[in-house]
Structure formats: structure tokens, C-alpha cells
Design an enzyme around this catalytic site. Structure first.
Site, PDB file in Angstrom:
ATOM      1  N   ASP A 199       0.859  -1.182   0.000  1.00  0.00           N
ATOM      2  CA  ASP A 199       0.000   0.000   0.000  1.00  0.00           C
ATOM      3  C   ASP A 199       0.904   1.245   0.000  1.00  0.00           C
ATOM      4  O   ASP A 199       1.630   1.479   0.978  1.00  0.00           O
ATOM      5  CB  ASP A 199      -0.868  -0.034   1.272  1.00  0.00           C
ATOM      6  N   ASP A 254      -2.862   4.818  -2.284  1.00  0.00           N
ATOM      7  CA  ASP A 254      -3.795   5.469  -1.359  1.00  0.00           C
ATOM      8  C   ASP A 254      -4.210   6.848  -1.881  1.00  0.00           C
ATOM      9  O   ASP A 254      -3.349   7.663  -2.247  1.00  0.00           O
ATOM     10  CB  ASP A 254      -3.055   5.622  -0.010  1.00  0.00           C
ATOM     11  N   GLU A 273      -6.905   3.897  -5.147  1.00  0.00           N
ATOM     12  CA  GLU A 273      -8.052   4.281  -4.337  1.00  0.00           C
ATOM     13  C   GLU A 273      -8.444   5.687  -4.764  1.00  0.00           C
ATOM     14  O   GLU A 273      -7.633   6.618  -4.658  1.00  0.00           O
ATOM     15  CB  GLU A 273      -7.720   4.270  -2.849  1.00  0.00           C
ATOM     16  N   HIS A 300     -10.799  -1.505   5.325  1.00  0.00           N
ATOM     17  CA  HIS A 300     -10.444  -1.134   6.694  1.00  0.00           C
ATOM     18  C   HIS A 300     -11.031   0.215   7.105  1.00  0.00           C
ATOM     19  O   HIS A 300     -10.851   0.659   8.242  1.00  0.00           O
ATOM     20  CB  HIS A 300      -8.926  -1.104   6.813  1.00  0.00           C
ATOM     21  N   ASP A 301     -11.680   0.890   6.122  1.00  0.00           N
ATOM     22  CA  ASP A 301     -12.276   2.200   6.425  1.00  0.00           C
ATOM     23  C   ASP A 301     -13.791   2.126   6.521  1.00  0.00           C
ATOM     24  O   ASP A 301     -14.441   3.153   6.726  1.00  0.00           O
ATOM     25  CB  ASP A 301     -11.960   3.197   5.299  1.00  0.00           C
TER      26      ASP A 301
HETATM   27  O1  TEU Z   1      -8.693   6.562   2.805  1.00  0.00           O
HETATM   28  C1  TEU Z   1      -9.149   7.675   2.061  1.00  0.00           C
HETATM   29  C2  TEU Z   1     -10.439   8.131   2.585  1.00  0.00           C
HETATM   30  O2  TEU Z   1     -11.116   8.960   2.056  1.00  0.00           O
HETATM   31  C3  TEU Z   1     -10.815   7.558   3.887  1.00  0.00           C
HETATM   32  O3  TEU Z   1     -10.681   8.619   4.768  1.00  0.00           O
HETATM   33  C4  TEU Z   1     -12.202   6.967   3.830  1.00  0.00           C
HETATM   34  O4  TEU Z   1     -12.792   7.185   2.593  1.00  0.00           O
HETATM   35  C5  TEU Z   1     -13.045   7.652   4.867  1.00  0.00           C
HETATM   36  O5  TEU Z   1     -12.420   7.408   6.095  1.00  0.00           O
HETATM   37  C6  TEU Z   1     -14.450   7.057   4.874  1.00  0.00           C
HETATM   38  O6  TEU Z   1     -15.215   7.898   5.700  1.00  0.00           O
HETATM   39  C7  TEU Z   1      -7.304   6.305   2.703  1.00  0.00           C
HETATM   40  C8  TEU Z   1      -6.993   5.154   3.643  1.00  0.00           C
HETATM   41  O7  TEU Z   1      -7.729   4.012   3.207  1.00  0.00           O
HETATM   42  C9  TEU Z   1      -7.421   5.564   5.036  1.00  0.00           C
HETATM   43  O8  TEU Z   1      -7.270   4.485   5.945  1.00  0.00           O
HETATM   44  C10 TEU Z   1      -6.537   6.725   5.452  1.00  0.00           C
HETATM   45  O9  TEU Z   1      -6.984   7.195   6.721  1.00  0.00           O
HETATM   46  C11 TEU Z   1      -6.643   7.867   4.442  1.00  0.00           C
HETATM   47  O10 TEU Z   1      -6.565   7.451   3.083  1.00  0.00           O
HETATM   48  C12 TEU Z   1      -5.479   8.821   4.643  1.00  0.00           C
HETATM   49  O11 TEU Z   1      -4.295   8.167   4.255  1.00  0.00           O
END
Ligand code: TEU
Length: 552
Positions: free
Chosen positions: A99, A199, A249, A323-324
Site C-alpha cells: 500500500d 492510497d 483508491e 479497513h475504512d
Molecule cells: O482513505 C481515504 C479516505 O477517504 C478515507 O478517509 C475513507 O474514505 C473515509 O475514512 C471514509 O469515511 C485512505 C486510507 O484508506 C485511510 O485508511 C486513510 O486514513 C486515508 O486514506 C489517509 O491516508
């Protein structure tokens, strides 16, 4: 070693190492723990393993705040552990994807520290703006709440952070930044890594002039920004990414841009994640204001993107969670114990047989549900803590804010993976509590022993997805306006299959004729063979029933 499977025919498993398997008894998952579970992953049938970041980091955003792109954080292990994992996966026909968090670094990264120390060369690697400490350069908002600008008194300037204040956005317009990040990709490719997830990579190109956004939070200026395609193509060309599997992403992106990101001839990325289908339960577009999922909107988005990307030669990453995101089994399935397994298997059927490369997030294959933590102190996620504070400021009670977090917090997905009824993740107290300790039926051990389990259904779906019909076939949405059913056909030449999923707790009669010779490929309930005996023209689906029929 056997050749790795073509990405379009593959199923990719996402591992959050911090919560997957602890091997040294400190309550944190680690890389040797992942290696210890490679036989399980191989038996599941997945083809690539995407690991979220395990690089040196202060862990303010669980590793998405990178302080050194080339060094393994000692919490997770050593470079030898990474090399062993890559070799172990490869020996089992699986590739490892890393990642790359290239939109921003941790403010503890050496580059940012040298910028704060006044080195102009390093200040130019970030987005610093002069000004007075009372007035940020623009009204842009961080995605974690609050202003997207932070004042750095050491240099008397503001710096941009689209995420946490400890995550400073990189200046991709600076060739030195692009060269450094190209070197990072080459470094890991030389280690034998099979691919990368990038990311929020559609945020890397900011406009030359940064201005207020009168109607919003600024995302219109930097999302799919002016030079994003140029930079992605350059990254791919300079590092030979065409040999690897790549997924971007894409935060708040458009289908037009996703077509451009993934058309093979453009040499950018293989596939993209977009999140529009995961916002159909955001009342007023606000993640923290609950409403039930709008099922028709979910289908309109899913099938609209499927159709547009397929027609234009683009390629989707398909997924219900990561994970989000909260647990899909609760969000789009059912928390009623009578229906939970069936609903989780139904949801998996709907998702894994779409056109595109499906991603499974650890624990999803067990149908793990959300949980209601009893206190804000049970949560670890910076986004959740910020959201709790904002909700309380808006006047919600503690209980009301905890209800919202139970449905929306990223920690829902980050609870420890469950190997045995007691958990089996760690011999120590886990960094984030396992809310399902003692629950029955929610562990790998129990579900391996139950042929009707969610886990076995995932294995069957993964095997189906590997077949050319589901990997490459065209998709034909059906019954778009049906309030309970998600249905589509997959067609490749003279082969065709029908996927019917009942997203409701009600029995549904489907106006449908099955051709003679139609056969059951997979069902999520017993006795799911086509019941055409009920007279031509109708099929009855039981609550949360999903069936896959071969039509020819
Ligand atoms: O996520 C991008 C993002 O927009 C996330 O904040 C997610 O869509 C949001 O939390 C949903 O409400 C990436 C990573 O997957 C995330 O874990 C990181 O916190 C973020 O970028 C910053 O690197």
C-alpha cells in the site's frame, strides 16, 4: 513458482496486519503472523494479498502516516519478515501487494522535519503557504474534520493536510518528489512485490492557484486534479508498473476519470476503487448522519459504473468493505441471528460475481458483524474520535454518538481477525478489543467445520469467479427497479449465468422463465435447485436467498 493469475480473473484479499495475527504476544498483529496464515489464504483460493501499510510510522492514522517508505516498522517485524512473506505467498501461487501512501507523509518523516528546520529544498516537497496565523490560506476542510491547513510556527507558514494534521500533503508538482516516490516503487518491485494499492492517489495533483471553495470543502479543486493522469502515467512508465498489478483508491472520483485511469492503452493503473455505492446510507451525503441504505440507488450506482466502465474498456475493483468501512454483513445484510449467515452469503454472491476484480477484506469471509462499543475510549481510530467530538458539539448525547459510531466507525472493520471461538488473534490483550470473544460460529475454526458456513460459500464463489464466464463475461443488469432483488446475467459467447439475490427478509416471487436445462451452480440455502415445478414464469426466493444458475 507458478505464474500469478491475470488480475481480471483474480480475487484479492485485503489484510490489515495490525489486526490479522499477532505472533509475538504484544497485542499487535505482525508480518510473521501473516506468514503463519498463508495456508489458510491459499485454501481460500485468493490470488493476491494486499497488505495495508506496515512502514515506519507514529501510527496516528494506523500506518497511513508514513515516516519512512523503505523501512518496516519494528511493531510489524523486519525486512527479512517481508521477504519471507513474499516468498511464502509466491510459493503458494499468491502475490503480495503493498500500500503506497503517496499523497502525504507523516510530519515525522525526515523530509518534513528538514522542512521545519528551514531547508527550502524540503519545504518545496510539501504545500506550504505564507500568511498570518489567524487566517488559513483557503477555507478547505480536512476529510477528518476541521481546517485542511495547519500553522507551523517553526517556519511561520501554513501547510496543507487533507487528512490528519500529522499527514502533510506532498507537492507532486516538484520533480524531486516524483523521482523519490518512483525510487520507492522500484525498491519494492526489486523485493519481489507483485503489485500496489495507491492510497487516495487521485488527490495528488493540486491546482496552481489554491482558492476558497465558496460552496464546499475544496475537494472540487484537488480531486482528479489537473495533472493526475500525467503523474500516474509517468509513475508507471518510469518504474515499469505495467509488470505489476495496480489499483488506485479514488476518493470522490467520477466514472469519466476512472475510465481514463484504467483503460489499458493509457498505461496508468489496472483498476480503481470508487466509493459512491458505499454512501447510499449517508443521509444528506453525511457519513455521520444515519439512514438505511437506499437499495435502488445502490443498484443504479453499481450497475451504472459496471456498464460505463465495461463499455469503455475500463476495469473495476469491486468490494463491499475495507479497513475504512463498517462490516458489510451488518450494513447491507442482517444482524438478525436467524438471517445473518444467509444474508452475508447473499451479499457475497452479489458482489463477487460482478464484472471486475473482487476484493475481500479480512473477516468478511466469516460474515463478521458490527458491534456497539460501550465507550468512546474503546475506539482507536482518529477519524472516529474526531467525529465523536464533532457530534457531541452538535448536541448528540454520548449514547447517540456511540450508536452512530457502532454503524459507521472504521474500527468496526479493524477488530481482530477470529481464528478460534476464543479469538486466537493474540495471547495478549489486543490493541483493539475483540467484541466477538465467545460468540459462536464467528471463527475460522468453526466455519471450516461447517459446510454451510459463510467461509465455505466464499470459497465456492472465489472458484466461480476464476471461471472465464465470471472473470471476463459481459454483465446484463436485470430488474433494476425491483425493491428487494439485485439480479444480473453474465454472458460470454454461448455461455450464460443468472445471479439472483434477495436483499430482504421477505419471500419474493420473481417473474422469470428459466430455459430448459438450466442448472444450479451455487445457492446460499439448502434445496436451491431451480423450482420450475411451480409453473412456468415464476421463481420464489426465500429471505436473503441468493442463487446462481447456469443458463446455457
Ligand atoms: O482513505 C481515504 C479516505 O477517504 C478515507 O478517509 C475513507 O474514505 C473515509 O475514512 C471514509 O469515511 C485512505 C486510507 O484508506 C485511510 O485508511 C486513510 O486514513 C486515508 O486514506 C489517509 O491516508
Amino acid at each position: 513458482a507458478t505464474a500469478l493469475r491475470d488480475f481480471r480473473q483474480s480475487v484479492i484479499y485485503q489484510i490489515y496486519p495490525k489486526s490479522f495475527q499477532d505472533s509475538d504476544g504484544d497485542g499487535l498483529g505482525d508480518l510473521p503472523g501473516v506468514s503463519a496464515r498463508l495456508d489458510y489464504l491459499q485454501a481460500l483460493g485468493v490470488d493476491y494479498l494486499w497488505l495495508t501499510p506496515f512502514f515506519v510510522s507514529p501510527q496516528r492514522d494506523n500506518g497511513y502516516d508514513v515516516a519512512d517508505y523503505r523501512r518496516v516498522d519494528p511493531r510489524f517485524g523486519t525486512m527479512a519478515d517481508v521477504e519471507a512473506l513474499i516468498a511464502g505467498a509466491r510459493a503458494r501461487g499468491m502475490g503480495v501487494m503493498l500500500d503506497m501512501v503517496f499523497n502525504h507523509t507523516s510530519t515525522e518523516h525526515e523530509w518534513f522535519q528538514r522542512a521545519l528546520a528551514g531547508e527550502r529544498e524540503y519545504q518545496e516537497r510539501y504545500i506550504f503557504r505564507a500568511g498570518s496565523p489567524e487566517q488559513p490560506p483557503t477555507n478547505w476542510q480536512s476529510k477528518f474534520g476541521g481546517s485542511a491547513w495547519a500553522w507551523a510556527p517553526e517556519v511561520g507558514q501554513w501547510y496543507l493536510h487533507l487528512f490528519d494534521v500529522t499527514q502533510a500533503d506532498l507537492n507532486w508538482d516538484n520533480p524531486a518528489v516524483r523521482r523519490e516516490l518512483q525510487d520507492v516503487v522500484r525498491f519494492w518491485l526489486q523485493k519481489g512485490v507483485a503489485g500496489f494499492r495507491f492510497d487516495v492517489v487521485n488527490l495528488i495533483s493540486k491546482p496552481d492557484v489554491l482558492e476558497d471553495d465558496p460552496a464546499g470543502d475544496g475537494r472540487r479543486f484537488y480531486t482528479d486534479g489537473p495533472r493526475v493522469h500525467e503523474y500516474l502515467h509517468e509513475l508507471s512508465r518510469e518504474t515499469g508498473l505495467a509488470q505489476a498489478v495496480t489499483v488506485g483508491e479514488m476518493s470522490s472520483t467520477s466514472v469519466e476519470h476512472c475510465i481514463l485511469y484504467t483503460q489499458p492503452q493509457r498505461g496508468e493503473l489496472n483498476m480503481v476503487f470508487n466509493f459512491h455505492h458505499l454512501k447510499v446510507d449517508y443521509a444528506g451525503g453525511d457519513k455521520w448522519t444515519l439512514m438505511p441504505p437506499d437499495f435502488l440507488e445502490l443498484k443504479r450506482i453499481l450497475f451504472g459504473w459496471q456498464q460505463a466502465m465495461s463499455d469503455a474498456g475500463g476495469w473495476m475493483a469491486t468490494f463491499w468493505g475495507n479497513h475504512d468501512q463498517p462490516r458489510p454483513a451488518s450494513r447491507f445484510g442482517s444482524d438478525d441471528p436467524r438471517y445473518r449467515p444467509a444474508a452475508a452469503k447473499m451479499l457475497a454472491t452479489a458482489g463477487l460475481l460482478l464484472r471486475g476484480t473482487p476484493y475481500i477484506f479480512q473477516g468478511e469471509e466469516l460474515g463478521l458483524p458490527n458491534t456497539r462499543f460501550g465507550s468512546i475510549h474503546d475506539y482507536r481510530d482518529v477519524e472516529s474520535h474526531n467525529a465523536y467530538a464533532i457530534m457531541r458539539e452538535r448536541g448528540l448525547t454520548d449514547a447517540q454518538a456511540l450508536d452512530v459510531l457502532a454503524a459507521r466507525s472504521r474500527d468496526q472493520a479493524r477488530t481482530p481477525m477470529r481464528w478460534t471461538p476464543e479469538g486466537g488473534f493474540s495471547t495478549a490483550v489486543p490493541w483493539l478489543a475483540d467484541p466477538h470473544a465467545g460468540a459462536s460460529g464467528l471463527s475460522v475454526q468453526e466455519q471450516l467445520a461447517d459446510p454451510q458456513s459463510v467461509l465455505h460459500h466464499y470459497r465456492a464463489l472465489i472458484a466461480l469467479h476464476h471461471q472465464p464466464l465470471f472473470a471476463y463475461g459481459e454483465i446484463e443488469p436485470l430488474l433494476p427497479e425491483h425493491e428487494q432483488l439485485l439480479a444480473y446475467r453474465r454472458v460470454a459467447g454461448d455461455e450464460a449465468a443468472l445471479v439472483l439475490c434477495n436483499f430482504s427478509a421477505a419471500e419474493v416471487a420473481v417473474p422469470l422463465d428459466l430455459p430448459d436445462g438450466a442448472g444450479l451452480l451455487l445457492g446460499n440455502l439448502p434445496d436451491a435447485a431451480p423450482r420450475v415445478a411451480e409453473g412456468q414464469g415464476t421463481l420464489t426466493l426465500r429471505p436473503y436467498e441468493a442463487v446462481v444458475y447456469r443458463l446455457s
